[in-house]
Design a protein around this motif. Structure first.
Motif, mmCIF file in Angstrom:
data_model
loop_
_atom_site.group_PDB
_atom_site.id
_atom_site.type_symbol
_atom_site.label_atom_id
_atom_site.label_comp_id
_atom_site.label_asym_id
_atom_site.label_seq_id
_atom_site.Cartn_x
_atom_site.Cartn_y
_atom_site.Cartn_z
ATOM 1 N N MET A 1 0.842 -1.194 0.000
ATOM 2 C CA MET A 1 0.000 0.000 0.000
ATOM 3 C C MET A 1 0.875 1.241 0.000
ATOM 4 O O MET A 1 1.930 1.268 0.613
ATOM 5 N N ALA A 2 0.430 2.221 -0.705
ATOM 6 C CA ALA A 2 1.236 3.442 -0.790
ATOM 7 C C ALA A 2 0.303 4.636 -0.933
ATOM 8 O O ALA A 2 -0.773 4.538 -1.516
ATOM 9 N N ARG A 3 0.746 5.744 -0.404
ATOM 10 C CA ARG A 3 0.026 7.006 -0.591
ATOM 11 C C ARG A 3 0.940 7.939 -1.369
ATOM 12 O O ARG A 3 2.070 8.209 -0.962
ATOM 13 N N ILE A 4 0.445 8.391 -2.520
ATOM 14 C CA ILE A 4 1.204 9.295 -3.378
ATOM 15 C C ILE A 4 0.358 10.531 -3.615
ATOM 16 O O ILE A 4 -0.822 10.407 -3.977
ATOM 17 N N ALA A 5 0.930 11.692 -3.390
ATOM 18 C CA ALA A 5 0.164 12.921 -3.603
ATOM 19 C C ALA A 5 1.062 14.008 -4.176
ATOM 20 O O ALA A 5 2.231 14.119 -3.822
ATOM 21 N N ALA B 1 10.469 0.667 -5.419
ATOM 22 C CA ALA B 1 10.892 0.531 -4.017
ATOM 23 C C ALA B 1 10.178 -0.649 -3.351
ATOM 24 O O ALA B 1 10.786 -1.422 -2.606
ATOM 25 N N GLN B 2 8.901 -0.787 -3.660
ATOM 26 C CA GLN B 2 8.147 -1.890 -3.054
ATOM 27 C C GLN B 2 8.630 -3.243 -3.557
ATOM 28 O O GLN B 2 8.557 -4.240 -2.842
ATOM 29 N N ALA B 3 9.114 -3.266 -4.807
ATOM 30 C CA ALA B 3 9.620 -4.532 -5.345
ATOM 31 C C ALA B 3 10.964 -4.898 -4.733
ATOM 32 O O ALA B 3 11.331 -6.065 -4.679
ATOM 33 N N ARG B 4 11.692 -3.892 -4.263
ATOM 34 C CA ARG B 4 13.037 -4.163 -3.754
ATOM 35 C C ARG B 4 13.082 -4.404 -2.253
ATOM 36 O O ARG B 4 13.981 -5.081 -1.772
ATOM 37 N N LEU C 1 7.932 15.014 1.063
ATOM 38 C CA LEU C 1 7.959 14.072 2.181
ATOM 39 C C LEU C 1 8.052 12.656 1.631
ATOM 40 O O LEU C 1 7.330 12.289 0.704
ATOM 41 N N VAL C 2 8.988 11.900 2.174
ATOM 42 C CA VAL C 2 9.080 10.470 1.874
ATOM 43 C C VAL C 2 9.085 9.736 3.198
ATOM 44 O O VAL C 2 9.899 10.043 4.070
ATOM 45 N N ALA C 3 8.168 8.812 3.379
ATOM 46 C CA ALA C 3 8.143 8.017 4.607
ATOM 47 C C ALA C 3 7.931 6.562 4.238
ATOM 48 O O ALA C 3 7.095 6.239 3.389
ATOM 49 N N THR C 4 8.722 5.697 4.853
ATOM 50 C CA THR C 4 8.622 4.270 4.556
ATOM 51 C C THR C 4 8.534 3.492 5.859
ATOM 52 O O THR C 4 9.225 3.803 6.831
#
Lengths: 277, 83
Positions: A1-5, A71-74, A97-100
């Motif tokens: 799941m990811a939030r992109i804005a 990123a999710q694949a790695r 903002l980047v948050a993981t």
């Protein structure tokens, strides 16, 4: 799941971080990067009064989505948020903002670093600075390209879904030219003026290094046709390949001569071993 | 064919987008650029140094050899500087 804005409005850092872990107990760490407008950044020395972020709306979210998917694949991410602001921003204001979130810190930290490196070189945003002297477009920096490229060459952590990830230990993930391509965000158009055959540099597990005459950059196909495929760069013109090898491994007249002879002979086999595994 | 320009490309061309109908022998990005350079002094100036120009065809980054067709959306812009 990811939030992109992509938005003009500011974001609430605390709320975004909280949202990643809300209602779940499987997350062991959240890595956060917030980029802000720095006042002393202008190349002409004058303080930056404001910065305007322009973007290509039809492409931006798609490009961000592709970077997040990579990123999710790695890495085994349990959550991922990327927010990029556009429009006119003042010094001190938030830009990105980047948050993981992941079960363990290393995946979260590496994925966040990867995302911000690729964002800088693979998403269609442009910064325009205002100073007392007027306005100027911020120029792309080679150091940003290099930062993005390091993910192609060295990798950072074996992604869970990479072939052999369980046994590969510290072996870099099979990333390939997608990273190099993203780092350059499309090849410079002047390359069309230098026609010639193109070559991919292949890195194999165990240390083998090969060239293959190849015009496409389909690393999935490369991965399937090369046992022990680790990663690849290209496709580049022969002189670019030689320059890269000289820079990476030290100049070698013999290697350059072999590479040139290989490149110049269309009847040669399509593969040349540069260094044994 | 719809063309879009961003950042200083937009400023040099003097518009953000335009519709063009290149001749049928324009089949790649590089050929499109070569043709556009002949269309006006502003185009010529904007495409003067193609080392500084990047391209996307239908919202995907594209190199000089990428094909272009009628109906495509082709964008030209400087190297990106986000993040």
């Amino acid at each position: 799941m990811a939030r992109i804005a992509v938005q003009e409005a500011d974001f609430d850092v605390a709320a975004e971080v909280a949202a990643l872990s809300a209602g779940r107990s499987d997350i062991g760490g959240i890595a956060l990067f917030v980029g802000t407008v720095r006042a002393d950044k202008s190349a002409d020395g004058a303080p930056v009064r404001a910065m305007t972020l322009e973007h290509y709306p039809a492409m931006t979210e798609r490009a961000l989505g592709a970077i997040v998917a990579e990123a999710q694949a790695r890495w085994p991410l349990l959550g991922c948020t990327v927010i990029h602001r556009v429009g006119r921003l003042l010094p001190g204001e938030n830009i990105v903002l980047v948050a993981t979130a992941s079960a363990h810190r290393q995946a979260a930290l590496d994925a966040a670093a990867f995302l911000i490196d690729w964002l800088k070189t693979g998403a269609p945003f442009w910064k325009h600075e205002e100073t007392e002297a007027g306005g100027r477009w911020v120029e792309a920096r080679e150091s940003d390209d290099a930062a993005a490229l390091r993910w192609a060459r060295a990798g950072a952590a074996a992604p869970v879904n990479a072939p052999d990830a369980a046994t590969a230990g510290s072996t870099p993930p099979p990333i390939g030219v997608a990273a190099a391509q993203a780092a350059r965000a499309g090849a410079a158009l002047s390359e069309a003026e230098h026609k010639g055959p193109r070559f991919v540099i292949l890195f194999l597990r165990g240390g083998g290094l090969w060239l293959e005459r190849r015009a496409d950059n389909d690393w999935h196909a490369l991965q399937q046709s090369w046992p022990g495929y680790r990663t690849s760069l290209g496709p580049w013109l022969a002189e670019d390949v030689i320059a890269w090898l000289d820079e990476e491994y030290g100049p070698s007249a013999a290697r350059a001569a072999r590479s040139r002879a290989f490149a110049a002979d269309p009847a040669a086999p399509t593969r040349l071993e540069i260094a044994p595994g | 064919m719809k063309l879009l320009y961003f950042a200083w490309m937009r400023q040099k061309i003097g518009r953000a987008e335009e519709e063009v109908a290149p001749p049928p022998d324009v089949a790649t990005v590089a050929q499109l650029v070569a043709w556009l350079r002949t269309q006006s002094p502003a185009h010529e100036a904007a495409f003067a140094d193609t080392r500084l120009v990047r391209c996307a065809v239908n919202q995907d980054f594209a190199g000089p050899d990428a094909p272009v067709r009628m109906g495509d959306e082709v964008a030209f812009f400087p190297p990106v500087t986000g993040g």
